[in-house]
Motif scaffolding. Structure first.
Motif, short mmCIF file in Angstrom:
data_model
loop_
_atom_site.label_atom_id
_atom_site.label_comp_id
_atom_site.label_asym_id
_atom_site.label_seq_id
_atom_site.Cartn_x
_atom_site.Cartn_y
_atom_site.Cartn_z
N ASP A 80 6.12 6.90 9.94
CA ASP A 80 4.78 6.92 9.35
C ASP A 80 4.81 7.62 7.99
N HIS A 81 3.93 7.15 7.11
CA HIS A 81 3.95 7.65 5.73
C HIS A 81 2.54 7.50 5.18
N PRO A 82 2.12 8.41 4.30
CA PRO A 82 0.76 8.29 3.74
C PRO A 82 0.50 6.93 3.09
N LYS A 83 1.52 6.32 2.52
CA LYS A 83 1.32 5.01 1.90
C LYS A 83 0.97 3.95 2.93
N LEU A 84 1.38 4.18 4.17
CA LEU A 84 1.02 3.27 5.26
C LEU A 84 -0.30 3.67 5.90
N ALA A 85 -0.48 4.95 6.06
CA ALA A 85 -1.64 5.43 6.80
C ALA A 85 -2.94 5.29 6.01
N ASN A 86 -2.84 5.26 4.70
CA ASN A 86 -4.05 5.25 3.88
C ASN A 86 -4.58 3.85 3.56
N LEU A 87 -3.95 2.85 4.12
CA LEU A 87 -4.39 1.49 3.84
C LEU A 87 -5.72 1.19 4.52
N SER A 88 -6.51 0.37 3.87
CA SER A 88 -7.72 -0.17 4.52
C SER A 88 -7.57 -1.69 4.55
N SER A 89 -7.60 -2.35 3.39
CA SER A 89 -7.24 -3.76 3.34
C SER A 89 -5.71 -3.85 3.25
N PHE A 90 -5.18 -5.00 3.65
CA PHE A 90 -3.72 -5.17 3.58
C PHE A 90 -3.37 -6.64 3.69
N HIS A 91 -2.10 -6.91 3.38
CA HIS A 91 -1.55 -8.26 3.49
C HIS A 91 -0.10 -8.12 3.94
N VAL A 92 0.29 -8.85 4.98
CA VAL A 92 1.70 -8.86 5.40
C VAL A 92 2.24 -10.27 5.26
N GLN A 93 3.49 -10.33 4.87
CA GLN A 93 4.15 -11.63 4.71
C GLN A 93 5.58 -11.53 5.24
N CYS A 94 6.04 -12.57 5.89
CA CYS A 94 7.43 -12.61 6.34
C CYS A 94 7.84 -14.04 6.63
N MET A 95 9.15 -14.24 6.67
CA MET A 95 9.72 -15.49 7.12
C MET A 95 10.21 -15.28 8.55
N VAL A 96 9.93 -16.22 9.41
CA VAL A 96 10.32 -16.05 10.81
C VAL A 96 11.02 -17.31 11.32
N TRP A 97 11.93 -17.11 12.26
CA TRP A 97 12.68 -18.18 12.94
C TRP A 97 12.67 -17.82 14.42
#
Length: 762
Positions: A80-97
């Motif tokens: 855990d890190h403040p850069k993660l904990a302080n998010l409100s809006s967000f976007h995640v992206q990944c490639m999956v198989w």
């Protein structure tokens, strides 16, 4: 069924050093732990019988039973890190198989705490991508694309949450469109739940966080399949921005300089993990500015082809950017992680040998084997018995016979014991290098930091030969027992010691004797044995199918090996094209024969055939009458068979066989002293790497390649090599009270090989 299990934190230990034992007992109350020296692990009533010698250990005593759990499943954990904990809006992206998309809910990228919520990009029960949001107050809402992913197809996934608009957008984009499927999906939905990311949970990839146990992070919802290029941003991205982000390579993200195509939004990148960096390590690198690096848990497979692999390059070291995927499995396991129950500081007066912690509780018993090796630089004997612990690890908890494919090669029914059934029912204790993960991918990592159920005295192997039906650990006790019965002084050393210490470990010995099946060898191990042989050492190879597969030890993690089953060889699974190179070292995988270092170059013989019913005796050849071999046949009537009785298949030549072959490197001056050619049944078959076309004449009664050859030759510096070329050979040492031709021959060899007088090459 087994109720008490354990494992040590190391296989070998020197006097004065400490070894720790981890135990899980379902029996309640207390169990007793004491120590024994294992002499003969074979319970066959036709042999010498089971032998153990109790030894006084300072930590012998009673200990409280407790149940310790195993938590399989691999993932990446980012603290855990403040850069993660302080998010409100967000976007995640990944490639999956994905490989098992419909197995149940599986975590892809999550910052989720079961009690306080957060977010988790998952595959839902149907195999469709979904974003789960939790507000930390019990409110949970999941938005799914409703379109299941197809197994073993690459997709790009984007999931965003807009806190101002309370809107979720999911995009599911196949990287290869099949005309008959409609997998491209965009889902947009307004939600009521606002996720709380200040939840104290780590960010996880390939699973979601469940809880902590001390310093251990326990994860759940493990994913099966590959993930490549996962990224997290601090705001929702529109379709155009998401496309640009997906097209940006990791170096561009890291550099973030104008006129990079992502420079306009690089400040919005919270993290961009590049799995192609640090492949040999257990670290996962964030190439964005925050450097939110992660740690691997339970060793998912690295050096895996990424979504952008072109097939133009097979070596991940040459194009790491095309190997940016990690293949996760819900049944990966590196370290069971149990707490120690007791430990032993080995007393100075314990001789080098094979030992075990013996646990008893009522009628239940368990043995935890380990080996006491001599003090560093102070060998206790001229002869070292090299225990093939790397091969023990390769076969650890194998499910080989549980598959009909493997059992069909026996020519008879496999016999399963309670231990086999336990291994089959308790998949959580992990697999051997012969097994498949549940998703059908081959298991390429195996460790000793877990209960190894089939490495125990008294254990019988279902595919062993008629008679004792032993393999590996127990079969090797035939040699230990014979050495003790014949009064030969010897030390015990192990493969892992050889890998770590190399020639330094061997330099104090006049002769080294192998176990019955030293099949798995690292480069360092093989180099050390070659050096020993070429510097006047004497090598006694007591087995078959030795020095066959190349393996790699991890450079940081103890007790784990890797195999990549490339090209040919007897193998239950095949490495994926493009994934032939070890992730631990970057070395090319496969059998040593295919890498220009056939076993014949070390010991004069190499793997040629296998069969699992009855063994055959050796018949002396004309080379047996060569004066150079006179010492070997001393006391043996001329022309008499060698090993015409035995505990393993009834004779000395069986199970897996090696032959001499000048083309593969058998030295030109080597003597082929005896052979089993013509003595085998049609269940014995030639190994596939020797076949150029399919044909019917590959069996024991038709092929001259089905044979075990016994070889002797001299080496530079006054050394020599003697090889039996058969796994079953050691079972022929004890019949008739150790008074038989096989025993006499090996006794002759050992006595001459530990003699300081130099051998003279012809």
């Amino acid at each position: 069924m087994l109720k008490i299990l354990g494992y040590p934190d190391r296989f070998s230990v020197r006097p004065g050093e400490t070894i720790r034992f981890m135990v899980s007992s379902e029996l309640g109350g207390h169990y007793t732990a004491d120590f024994v020296r294992i002499v003969h692990g074979d319970v066959n009533p036709d042999g010498p019988g089971y032998k153990e010698i109790e030894v006084k250990g300072p930590s012998s005593g009673t200990y409280s039973s407790r149940i310790q759990q195993v938590h399989p499943g691999s993932s990446v954990v980012v603290a855990d890190h403040p850069k993660l904990a302080n998010l409100s809006s967000f976007h995640v992206q990944c490639m999956v198989w994905p490989t098992l998309p419909t197995r149940g809910e599986q975590g892809l990228i999550a910052k989720w705490s079961p009690d306080r919520g957060g977010f988790a990009l998952i595959l839902d029960e149907t195999g469709a991508p979904a974003l789960r949001l939790g507000n930390g107050d019990g409110g949970v809402q999941t938005v799914s694309t409703g379109t299941p992913l197809i197994a073993r197809e690459w997709y790009r996934l984007d999931a965003s949450f807009d806190a101002d608009k309370r809107k979720v957008v999911l995009r599911q984009i196949p990287l290869f469109d099949h005309p008959s499927t409609a997998a491209r999906t965009r889902t947009e939905k307004r939600v009521d739940v606002v996720p709380i990311l200040d939840n104290g949970a780590p960010l996880t990839i390939g699973a979601w966080f469940e809880r902590t146990e001390g310093a251990r992070v326990i994860t759940a919802g493990h994913y099966d399949g590959k993930i490549d290029a996962p990224r997290l941003l601090r705001r929702p991205f529109n379709d155009t921005e998401a496309e640009a982000l997906a097209a940006a390579s990791s170096p561009n993200l890291a550099a973030s300089v104008h006129p990079s195509p992502v420079a306009a939004f690089v400040a919005d990148i919270v993290a961009a993990w590049d799995f192609s960096q640090g492949i040999e390590s257990t670290r996962v690198h964030d190439v964005a500015a925050n450097r939110l690096d992660g740690t691997l848990k339970n060793l998912p497979t690295r050096a895996a082809k990424g979504h952008n692999w072109t097939g133009e390059e097979m070596n991940w070291r040459h194009r790491p950017d095309q190997y940016g995927a990690i293949h996760f499995h819900h049944d990966d396991l590196y370290d069971a992680g149990w707490e120690p129950d007791f430990e032993l500081t080995v007393p100075a007066d314990w001789r080098s040998g094979s030992y075990a912690a013996r646990l008893t509780c009522g009628a239940h018993e368990e043995y935890i084997p380990f080996f006491v090796i001599p003090p560093r630089g102070r060998p206790g004997a001229k002869l070292a018995f090299l225990v093939p612990t790397a091969s023990y690890m390769a076969y650890a908890n194998e499910h080989l016979l549980m598959s009909g494919e493997a059992s069909s090669g026996l020519g008879r029914l496999a016999v399963f014991t309670a231990r086999d059934m336990y291994v089959n029912e308790h998949r959580e204790i992990g697999y051997s290098l012969y097994d498949y993960h549940a998703d059908g991918s081959g298991v390429c990592y195996s460790s000793r930091l877990r209960p190894v159920i089939n490495m125990r005295p008294k254990y019988q192997f279902g595919a062993g030969m008629v008679g004792s039906s032993l393999h590996q650990y127990n079969a090797d006790t035939h040699i230990i027992d014979w050495l003790e019965a014949m009064g030969h002084a010897f030390d015990v050393i192990t493969d892992e010691d050889l890998h770590n210490e190399g020639m330094e470990l061997l330099s104090g010995y006049r002769a080294v004797m192998t176990g019955t099946h030293p099949e798995y060898y690292s480069t360092a191990m093989l180099d050390a044995l070659h050096a020993f042989k070429n510097q006047g050492g004497r090598l006694i190879y007591m087995g078959g199918n030795g020095f066959y597969w190349r393996i790699a030890f991890h450079q940081d993690l103890p007790g784990v090996i890797e195999v990549r089953r490339a090209e040919g060889g007897i193998r239950t699974w095949m490495a994926e094209p493009g994934e032939y190179y070890h992730s631990f070292t970057g070395e090319y995988g496969g059998i040593w024969l295919r890498q220009g270092r056939p076993p014949q170059t070390l010991c004069g013989v190499g793997f040629t055939a296998q069969g699992f019913d009855i063994s055959a005796p050796y018949k002396p050849t004309p080379d047996s009458r060569d004066p150079r071999a006179a010492f070997i046949f001393d006391g043996i009537p001329e022309g008499a068979p060698i090993g015409d009785t035995g505990l393993v298949g009834g004779a000395a030549g069986g199970f897996e066989l090696d032959r001499a072959d000048r083309r593969h490197g058998t030295p030109p001056h080597a003597l082929v002293l005896a052979t089993t050619m013509g003595g085998h049944t049609d269940t014995f078959l030639v190994v596939p790497e020797e076949l150029h076309i399919t044909a019917a004449n590959i069996t024991g009664t038709s092929s001259p390649l089905v044979r075990a050859d016994m070889v002797f030759y001299e080496t530079p510096g006054g050394g020599a090599v003697f090889s039996t070329g058969s796994i079953a050979f050691a079972g022929s040492l004890s019949p008739n009270g150790y008074r038989n031709n096989a025993s006499r021959m090996i006794d002759n060899v050992v006595r001459r090989f530990v003699d300081d007088a130099a051998f003279v090459a012809p």
